[in-house]
Design a protein around this motif. Structure first.
Motif, PDB file in Angstrom:
ATOM      1  N   SER A 156       0.831  -1.209   0.000  1.00 36.21           N
ATOM      2  CA  SER A 156       0.000   0.000   0.000  1.00 36.21           C
ATOM      3  C   SER A 156       0.863   1.256   0.000  1.00 36.21           C
ATOM      4  O   SER A 156       0.506   2.267  -0.623  1.00 36.21           O
ATOM      5  CB  SER A 156      -0.932   0.002   1.218  1.00 36.21           C
ATOM      6  OG  SER A 156      -0.176  -0.098   2.425  1.00 36.21           O
ATOM      7  N   ALA A 157       2.011   1.205   0.683  1.00 35.04           N
ATOM      8  CA  ALA A 157       2.908   2.358   0.721  1.00 35.04           C
ATOM      9  C   ALA A 157       3.528   2.604  -0.659  1.00 35.04           C
ATOM     10  O   ALA A 157       3.679   3.753  -1.098  1.00 35.04           O
ATOM     11  CB  ALA A 157       4.001   2.139   1.763  1.00 35.04           C
ATOM     12  N   VAL A 158       3.879   1.523  -1.331  1.00 33.90           N
ATOM     13  CA  VAL A 158       4.457   1.654  -2.669  1.00 33.90           C
ATOM     14  C   VAL A 158       3.417   2.201  -3.640  1.00 33.90           C
ATOM     15  O   VAL A 158       3.714   3.076  -4.471  1.00 33.90           O
ATOM     16  CB  VAL A 158       4.993   0.293  -3.159  1.00 33.90           C
ATOM     17  CG1 VAL A 158       5.556   0.425  -4.569  1.00 33.90           C
ATOM     18  CG2 VAL A 158       6.054  -0.237  -2.212  1.00 33.90           C
ATOM     19  N   ARG A 159       2.182   1.716  -3.535  1.00 34.91           N
ATOM     20  CA  ARG A 159       1.126   2.196  -4.423  1.00 34.91           C
ATOM     21  C   ARG A 159       0.831   3.676  -4.177  1.00 34.91           C
ATOM     22  O   ARG A 159       0.560   4.436  -5.113  1.00 34.91           O
ATOM     23  CB  ARG A 159      -0.143   1.367  -4.236  1.00 34.91           C
ATOM     24  CG  ARG A 159       0.019  -0.088  -4.664  1.00 34.91           C
ATOM     25  CD  ARG A 159      -1.274  -0.868  -4.510  1.00 34.91           C
ATOM     26  NE  ARG A 159      -1.055  -2.290  -4.652  1.00 34.91           N
ATOM     27  CZ  ARG A 159      -0.937  -2.934  -5.808  1.00 34.91           C
ATOM     28  NH1 ARG A 159      -1.024  -2.239  -6.936  1.00 34.91           N
ATOM     29  NH2 ARG A 159      -0.727  -4.233  -5.843  1.00 34.91           N
ATOM     30  N   PHE A 160       0.887   4.091  -2.914  1.00 32.35           N
ATOM     31  CA  PHE A 160       0.675   5.504  -2.599  1.00 32.35           C
ATOM     32  C   PHE A 160       1.762   6.362  -3.250  1.00 32.35           C
ATOM     33  O   PHE A 160       1.469   7.390  -3.865  1.00 32.35           O
ATOM     34  CB  PHE A 160       0.682   5.711  -1.081  1.00 32.35           C
ATOM     35  CG  PHE A 160       0.570   7.156  -0.677  1.00 32.35           C
ATOM     36  CD1 PHE A 160      -0.661   7.794  -0.688  1.00 32.35           C
ATOM     37  CD2 PHE A 160       1.692   7.878  -0.303  1.00 32.35           C
ATOM     38  CE1 PHE A 160      -0.769   9.136  -0.333  1.00 32.35           C
ATOM     39  CE2 PHE A 160       1.602   9.213   0.059  1.00 32.35           C
ATOM     40  CZ  PHE A 160       0.358   9.847   0.043  1.00 32.35           C
ATOM     41  N   ALA A 161       3.013   5.915  -3.126  1.00 28.24           N
ATOM     42  CA  ALA A 161       4.118   6.658  -3.740  1.00 28.24           C
ATOM     43  C   ALA A 161       3.951   6.709  -5.253  1.00 28.24           C
ATOM     44  O   ALA A 161       4.223   7.739  -5.893  1.00 28.24           O
ATOM     45  CB  ALA A 161       5.445   6.011  -3.370  1.00 28.24           C
ATOM     46  N   LEU A 162       3.463   5.615  -5.825  1.00 35.03           N
ATOM     47  CA  LEU A 162       3.267   5.563  -7.275  1.00 35.03           C
ATOM     48  C   LEU A 162       2.187   6.545  -7.717  1.00 35.03           C
ATOM     49  O   LEU A 162       2.324   7.228  -8.741  1.00 35.03           O
ATOM     50  CB  LEU A 162       2.895   4.138  -7.681  1.00 35.03           C
ATOM     51  CG  LEU A 162       2.852   3.811  -9.174  1.00 35.03           C
ATOM     52  CD1 LEU A 162       4.165   4.146  -9.854  1.00 35.03           C
ATOM     53  CD2 LEU A 162       2.511   2.339  -9.366  1.00 35.03           C
ATOM     54  N   ASN A 163       1.135   6.655  -6.944  1.00 35.15           N
ATOM     55  CA  ASN A 163       0.071   7.610  -7.263  1.00 35.15           C
ATOM     56  C   ASN A 163       0.582   9.043  -7.228  1.00 35.15           C
ATOM     57  O   ASN A 163       0.183   9.887  -8.037  1.00 35.15           O
ATOM     58  CB  ASN A 163      -1.098   7.444  -6.283  1.00 35.15           C
ATOM     59  CG  ASN A 163      -1.891   6.182  -6.546  1.00 35.15           C
ATOM     60  OD1 ASN A 163      -1.936   5.696  -7.681  1.00 35.15           O
ATOM     61  ND2 ASN A 163      -2.515   5.637  -5.508  1.00 35.15           N
ATOM     62  N   VAL A 164       1.466   9.326  -6.287  1.00 35.66           N
ATOM     63  CA  VAL A 164       2.039  10.663  -6.183  1.00 35.66           C
ATOM     64  C   VAL A 164       2.902  10.963  -7.413  1.00 35.66           C
ATOM     65  O   VAL A 164       2.799  12.032  -8.028  1.00 35.66           O
ATOM     66  CB  VAL A 164       2.871  10.811  -4.891  1.00 35.66           C
ATOM     67  CG1 VAL A 164       3.636  12.137  -4.893  1.00 35.66           C
ATOM     68  CG2 VAL A 164       1.975  10.708  -3.667  1.00 35.66           C
ATOM     69  N   VAL A 165       3.750  10.014  -7.776  1.00 36.48           N
ATOM     70  CA  VAL A 165       4.659  10.215  -8.904  1.00 36.48           C
ATOM     71  C   VAL A 165       3.892  10.367 -10.211  1.00 36.48           C
ATOM     72  O   VAL A 165       4.309  11.114 -11.106  1.00 36.48           O
ATOM     73  CB  VAL A 165       5.670   9.048  -8.993  1.00 36.48           C
ATOM     74  CG1 VAL A 165       6.550   9.191 -10.220  1.00 36.48           C
ATOM     75  CG2 VAL A 165       6.525   8.994  -7.744  1.00 36.48           C
ATOM     76  N   HIS A 166       2.757   9.692 -10.326  1.00 35.28           N
ATOM     77  CA  HIS A 166       1.956   9.802 -11.548  1.00 35.28           C
ATOM     78  C   HIS A 166       1.439  11.221 -11.773  1.00 35.28           C
ATOM     79  O   HIS A 166       1.063  11.573 -12.898  1.00 35.28           O
ATOM     80  CB  HIS A 166       0.778   8.821 -11.508  1.00 35.28           C
ATOM     81  CG  HIS A 166       1.109   7.460 -12.032  1.00 35.28           C
ATOM     82  ND1 HIS A 166       1.593   7.253 -13.313  1.00 35.28           N
ATOM     83  CD2 HIS A 166       1.041   6.224 -11.461  1.00 35.28           C
ATOM     84  CE1 HIS A 166       1.805   5.967 -13.512  1.00 35.28           C
ATOM     85  NE2 HIS A 166       1.484   5.317 -12.399  1.00 35.28           N
ATOM     86  N   ARG A 167       1.415  12.022 -10.716  1.00 34.90           N
ATOM     87  CA  ARG A 167       0.951  13.410 -10.846  1.00 34.90           C
ATOM     88  C   ARG A 167       2.063  14.350 -11.284  1.00 34.90           C
ATOM     89  O   ARG A 167       1.817  15.520 -11.567  1.00 34.90           O
ATOM     90  CB  ARG A 167       0.350  13.887  -9.518  1.00 34.90           C
ATOM     91  CG  ARG A 167      -0.894  13.114  -9.083  1.00 34.90           C
ATOM     92  CD  ARG A 167      -1.552  13.764  -7.874  1.00 34.90           C
ATOM     93  NE  ARG A 167      -2.762  13.079  -7.486  1.00 34.90           N
ATOM     94  CZ  ARG A 167      -2.824  12.119  -6.562  1.00 34.90           C
ATOM     95  NH1 ARG A 167      -1.712  11.765  -5.930  1.00 34.90           N
ATOM     96  NH2 ARG A 167      -3.965  11.536  -6.258  1.00 34.90           N
ATOM     97  N   TRP A 168       3.297  13.853 -11.315  1.00 34.69           N
ATOM     98  CA  TRP A 168       4.405  14.701 -11.745  1.00 34.69           C
ATOM     99  C   TRP A 168       4.282  15.009 -13.224  1.00 34.69           C
ATOM    100  O   TRP A 168       3.807  14.184 -14.011  1.00 34.69           O
ATOM    101  CB  TRP A 168       5.740  13.998 -11.489  1.00 34.69           C
ATOM    102  CG  TRP A 168       6.103  13.866 -10.045  1.00 34.69           C
ATOM    103  CD1 TRP A 168       5.336  14.160  -8.968  1.00 34.69           C
ATOM    104  CD2 TRP A 168       7.343  13.367  -9.531  1.00 34.69           C
ATOM    105  NE1 TRP A 168       6.003  13.883  -7.805  1.00 34.69           N
ATOM    106  CE2 TRP A 168       7.258  13.398  -8.119  1.00 34.69           C
ATOM    107  CE3 TRP A 168       8.515  12.906 -10.101  1.00 34.69           C
ATOM    108  CZ2 TRP A 168       8.288  12.989  -7.294  1.00 34.69           C
ATOM    109  CZ3 TRP A 168       9.549  12.487  -9.282  1.00 34.69           C
ATOM    110  CH2 TRP A 168       9.445  12.536  -7.901  1.00 34.69           C
TER     111      TRP A 168
END
Length: 660
Positions: free
Chosen positions: A408-420
């Motif tokens: 879940s932590a990795v997926r959260f980080a991935l969601n953040v990076v997708h907004r870059w």
């Protein structure tokens, strides 16, 4: 039996419908159960004329036909093919670097020679040692040997798969050629897209051996020979890619051994009777080859591609090496002013089968520039796979720590990076981080191919209409099996040497260079260096953040210091940017036409969503789109069938799978 007269390409009529003006290669077939057109072998050989524009020769008998195109490099006056001794005939593509050594041994055994060429040496070696001769060879080759009295055909391919060889069964008979086009000449061969090959292509960017993208056509695996005898086939490996068995090297003794092997291999690879050059990228691999070549030759030609104004331009490093070794240097800046679209449209013909590695484009222009003054070039291919040079190997190490975190932590980080915001650069930090986080959610062996590939399993499922089989899972089975041995770095290196190197890197270089009649030789892939690298502990390859550790230690004090400490860039193009800019029209037109023509295979709305997301800068999907672009261009060029519909009276030809 009869032999056709030798001819030059200028006086030979064009027999192949899609022929080329100028693509060394071999072709042939047995004819036990069918009666081919007497001109069929000429057509198959003509399809490969770009590989050997200097001379073509044919052989025909009742049960076998063979042809060879020749690019004259060694023994210019007397190396014509096919060659024969008693009732054995040979067609050969490649170079045997130890052929003089073998020739002396064969002369002592009573063999007599009419020429100085390595082809005749191999012919006599086969007559003396049969298939045992292949393990004695050092070099790169694909060869066919026909013995008339026993109706026996033997095919073989070099250990690392530097030279290509395709095969197909037609009933009890065997077809072969250096490229698919030599088999496509046969109208009996149905050009139907292989879903097993497509499954791998979409994930890996290439089709691993033995599959191809055409049902019923396979690649002969590296390090293997195949025998056809009066309709029956058997095959065996004469060399296996080494794995494990680390020796107790000290760093000093390992450096000394590598130094000796590179000296010997580079000296052998420089043997040529025509002008020779070195492809120089500005990286440690090609610069190492230049260093050892300079010990054997006082005046060398070097060739490079630059990308001026780009963050990944390597011109400053190239300039340092050129100045240090005083080479005669040529360099081409690759930018949108070049005929990029024209080159890509040629890929459909010359690529043989699609390769989604965008590095094919600079290799095309490098080969074209090189051909103006040289016929042979040395390159640094193989060092990354032998000594751990790719960023993916570091990613494998880092991901083992990332997987300790909750998903879940990795997926959260991935969601953040997708907004870059996305960048137009080649491979940015944003792009690498997204791929790394996505790969960290996969099993280690899946992650390894994902970082070097494109489409994930979920993306393939969304894109494709039909089931794709389990060919990729079979390939990954090798990786899973070896991973259980504990040394994961050497497992990944072994996997990349078995698949990524021959079926992607070497295939790309072979097709792009031979399209311009240039022979490229990779000294790092001498099998003695391959076996040496496999015997090293992982710590000699990657030590902390230093990759290719032993190679850099060896070259310390020899190459400019900045080159040893720089990050690996890779020979590629700014694909995200160019597909939004100078190649936009080609991309959109090709993908929309392809999606419409092959809607039973791909979902049009998914392809359209990829296009819009990329062009509107919501995501960098350049590598996904590049793979589809070259795939559709190839399908169109060769009229490959992707539908399942057939006429009611259609009769499926008898085609036997050999290796799959």
């Amino acid at each position: 039996m009869t032999f056709a007269a030798k001819s030059t390409p200028r006086s030979t009529p064009t027999f192949f419908a899609e022929g080329c003006e100028h693509l060394c290669g071999i072709a042939g077939f047995t004819s036990k159960t069918w009666d081919p057109d007497p001109d069929r072998i000429r057509k198959a050989t003509a399809a490969l004329i770009h590989r050997g524009p200097d001379e073509q020769g044919l052989f025909r008998s009742k049960f076998c036909s063979m042809g060879a195109t020749r690019l004259k490099i060694i023994d210019l006056d007397s190396g014509d093919q096919p060659l024969f001794a008693e009732d054995t005939t040979i067609v050969f593509n490649g170079e045997i670097y130890n052929h003089q050594e073998l020739r002396r041994e064969l002369k002592n055994l009573g063999h007599r020679f009419r020429s100085n060429c390595d082809t005749e040496t191999l012919l006599h070696a086969f007559r003396e040692w049969d298939t045992g001769c292949f393990s004695r060879l050092r070099g790169m080759f694909a060869v066919a040997l026909w013995t008339e009295s026993t109706r026996r055909m033997v095919l073989a391919r070099d250990r690392m798969g530097i030279k290509p060889l395709y095969i197909s069964r037609l009933g009890e008979d065997l077809l072969f050629g250096s490229e698919l086009k030599a088999i496509f000449v046969h109208p009996e061969v149905e050009r139907r897209l292989s879903l097993a090959g497509l499954d791998c292509y979409l994930s890996l960017n290439y089709v691993p051996c033995p599959w191809t993208l055409v049902d019923g056509i396979e690649k002969l695996p590296p390090g293997r020979w195949l025998e056809w005898r009066d309709g029956k086939i058997c095959s065996e490996s004469y060399w296996c890619l080494p794995f494990g068995g680390s020796r107790p090297w000290t760093l000093d003794s390992a450096e000394q051994e590598l130094d000796f092997l590179l000296q010997q291999s580079t000296r052998e690879h420089l043997i040529s009777d025509v002008p020779l050059g070195i492809w120089l990228s500005g990286g440690v691999d090609s610069s190492t080859i230049l260093h050892y070549a300079s010990k054997c030759s006082s005046r060398l030609k070097t060739f490079s591609i630059s990308f001026q104004g780009r963050t990944f331009d390597e011109s400053s490093y190239i300039r340092q090496v050129v100045e240090q070794y005083g080479t005669e240097h040529e360099q081409l800046d690759l930018n949108p002013n070049a005929d990029l679209q024209g080159a890509i449209e040629e890929f459909g013909y010359y690529s043989d089968e699609p390769n989604a590695d965008a590095g094919a484009l600079p290799v095309w222009f490098l080969s074209k520039m090189c051909k103006r003054t040289t016929t042979v070039a040395l390159s640094g291919e193989g060092a990354d796979e032998l000594f751990g040079g790719y960023l993916t190997y570091r990613a494998n190490q880092l991901a083992s720590h990332m997987r300790r975190l909750p998903s879940s932590a990795v997926r959260f980080a991935l969601n953040v990076v997708h907004r870059w915001p996305v960048s137009d650069d080649k491979i940015t930090f944003e792009y690498k981080l997204k791929r790394f986080l996505q790969g960290s959610l996969l099993a280690p062996w899946r992650a390894h191919i994902y970082w070097n590939g494109t489409f994930s399993d979920e993306e393939k499922q969304s894109l494709c209409q039909n089931s794709r089989g389990d060919s990729l899972n079979k390939v990954l089975g090798d990786l899973r099996e070896k991973s259980s041995c504990g040394d994961r770095l050497n497992t990944y290196l072994w996997f990349d040497q078995k698949y990524y190197l021959p079926d992607n890197i070497l295939t790309k270089v072979d097709r792009m260079s031979m399209a311009h009649s240039v022979e490229v030789r990779p000294p790092f892939l001498d099998h003695r260096i391959v076996e040496f690298a496999a015997s090293l502990p992982a710590s000699f390859k990657i030590r902390r953040s230093c990759q290719k550790f032993i190679l850099k230690e060896l070259m310390r004090g020899r190459l400019p210091p900045a080159m040893l400490h720089r990050k690996k860039i890779g020979f590629d193009i700014p694909v995200h940017d160019w597909l939004r800019g100078p190649l936009r029209c080609l991309l959109v037109d090709t993908l929309r036409a392809g999606a419409s023509a092959h809607s039973d295979l791909f979902r049009r709305n998914v392809i359209e969503s990829y296009l819009s997301s990329h062009l509107e800068r919501r995501a960098n999907l350049g590598y996904h789109l590049w793979g589809l672009l070259v795939l559709f261009l190839w399908i169109k060029k060769w009229r490959v069938q992707t539908t399942s519909s057939r006429p009611a009276d259609y009769c499926i030809p008898e085609r036997t799978v050999i290796f799959t």
